[in-house]
Design an enzyme around this catalytic site. Structure first.
Site, mmCIF file in Angstrom:
data_model
loop_
_atom_site.group_PDB
_atom_site.id
_atom_site.type_symbol
_atom_site.label_atom_id
_atom_site.label_comp_id
_atom_site.label_asym_id
_atom_site.label_seq_id
_atom_site.Cartn_x
_atom_site.Cartn_y
_atom_site.Cartn_z
ATOM 1 N N SER A 70 0.850 -1.187 0.000
ATOM 2 C CA SER A 70 0.000 0.000 0.000
ATOM 3 C C SER A 70 0.883 1.233 0.000
ATOM 4 O O SER A 70 2.054 1.186 0.398
ATOM 5 C CB SER A 70 -0.880 0.002 1.256
ATOM 6 O OG SER A 70 -1.439 1.274 1.506
ATOM 7 N N TYR A 96 -0.488 -0.238 10.625
ATOM 8 C CA TYR A 96 -0.786 -0.428 9.209
ATOM 9 C C TYR A 96 0.455 -0.156 8.357
ATOM 10 O O TYR A 96 0.796 -0.924 7.453
ATOM 11 C CB TYR A 96 -1.927 0.495 8.784
ATOM 12 C CG TYR A 96 -2.361 0.318 7.348
ATOM 13 C CD1 TYR A 96 -3.134 -0.782 6.977
ATOM 14 C CD2 TYR A 96 -2.005 1.241 6.377
ATOM 15 C CE1 TYR A 96 -3.540 -0.952 5.665
ATOM 16 C CE2 TYR A 96 -2.402 1.078 5.063
ATOM 17 C CZ TYR A 96 -3.174 -0.016 4.713
ATOM 18 O OH TYR A 96 -3.557 -0.180 3.404
#
Length: 228
Positions: A70, A96
């Site tokens: 990501s 994350y």
């Protein structure tokens, strides 16, 4: 979560793709309290799945391992070896970022080992840009509101899947490449080769994370792709 395709009993594995679907989720998980999926799945989970399939992948000429990262791998991203599972303190954004950085570190280390062994199996990575999905449904209210306002600037789920599909199927893909959208900021656009952060190319961290992942999962890759 992770998934695999073209799995036929007693047949070589054509490919393996791994991704996770949690983002900025504050909920604790399991007996370790905030021992959360954003930390666990994208790193050790992908490592374990690939390790369990690697013999079959190596047996298939030109097979491919695709790991989804990501743009978040650049956001407050670092590998906290002293608290890798965020058991002493959980921050959803940092967890994350760490998870997505770990995915790239794993990809590049795996590719190095595969190439050194002369294997035809390759490891590549991809990211979807910013796609209008339900991924942020558990995020804080301001984040959810912001995502709704920005939805017109995002690409659809189908377009978001294209970098992964290209990484998995394009015959011109090379091991160690990273695919994402071609547009400004890699938010949207056609899938192309993009550049990951300098931290993701730290060879020493790649090797250390590999060793720690072995310890966490109990999964060992065959001697064929031991560290060279």
């Amino acid at each position: 979560m992770a998934f695999r395709w073209a799995l036929v009993p007693d047949e070589p594995e054509a490919g393996c793709a791994s991704r996770a679907g949690t983002w900025l989720d504050p909920r604790p998980l399991g007996r370790h309290g905030r021992h959360h999926a954003t930390t666990n799945e994208p790193g050790p989970g992908h490592f374990a799945l690939t390790g369990l399939l690697i013999d079959r992948l190596l047996a298939a000429e030109g097979s491919r391992v695709v790991t989804v990262s990501s743009m978040g791998h650049r956001i407050r991203a670092a590998i906290h070896f002293d608290d890798l599972q965020s058991e002493r303190g959980y921050d959803r954004t940092a967890a994350y970022g760490q998870a997505k950085l770990a995915n790239l570190l794993f990809t590049y280390e795996l590719q190095r080992r595969l190439a050194a062994a002369g294997a035809t199996t390759t490891a590549v990575a991809a990211h979807p840009g910013v796609a209008a999905t339900e991924l942020g449904r558990n995020a804080q209210v301001p984040v959810r509101i912001g995502m709704r306002l920005l939805t017109p600037l995002m690409q659809g789920p189908d377009a978001g899947a294209l970098p992964t599909l290209r990484a998995a199927t394009d015959p011109g893909v090379r091991g160690g490449q990273y695919y994402g959208p071609s547009g400004i900021g890699e938010v949207r656009g056609h899938p192309v080769v993009v550049t990951s952060s300098p931290d993701s190319h730290d060879v020493a961290v790649q090797a250390r994370l590999w060793t720690v992942s072995e310890e966490l999962t109990g999964v060992r890759f065959p001697a064929l792709i031991a560290r060279h």
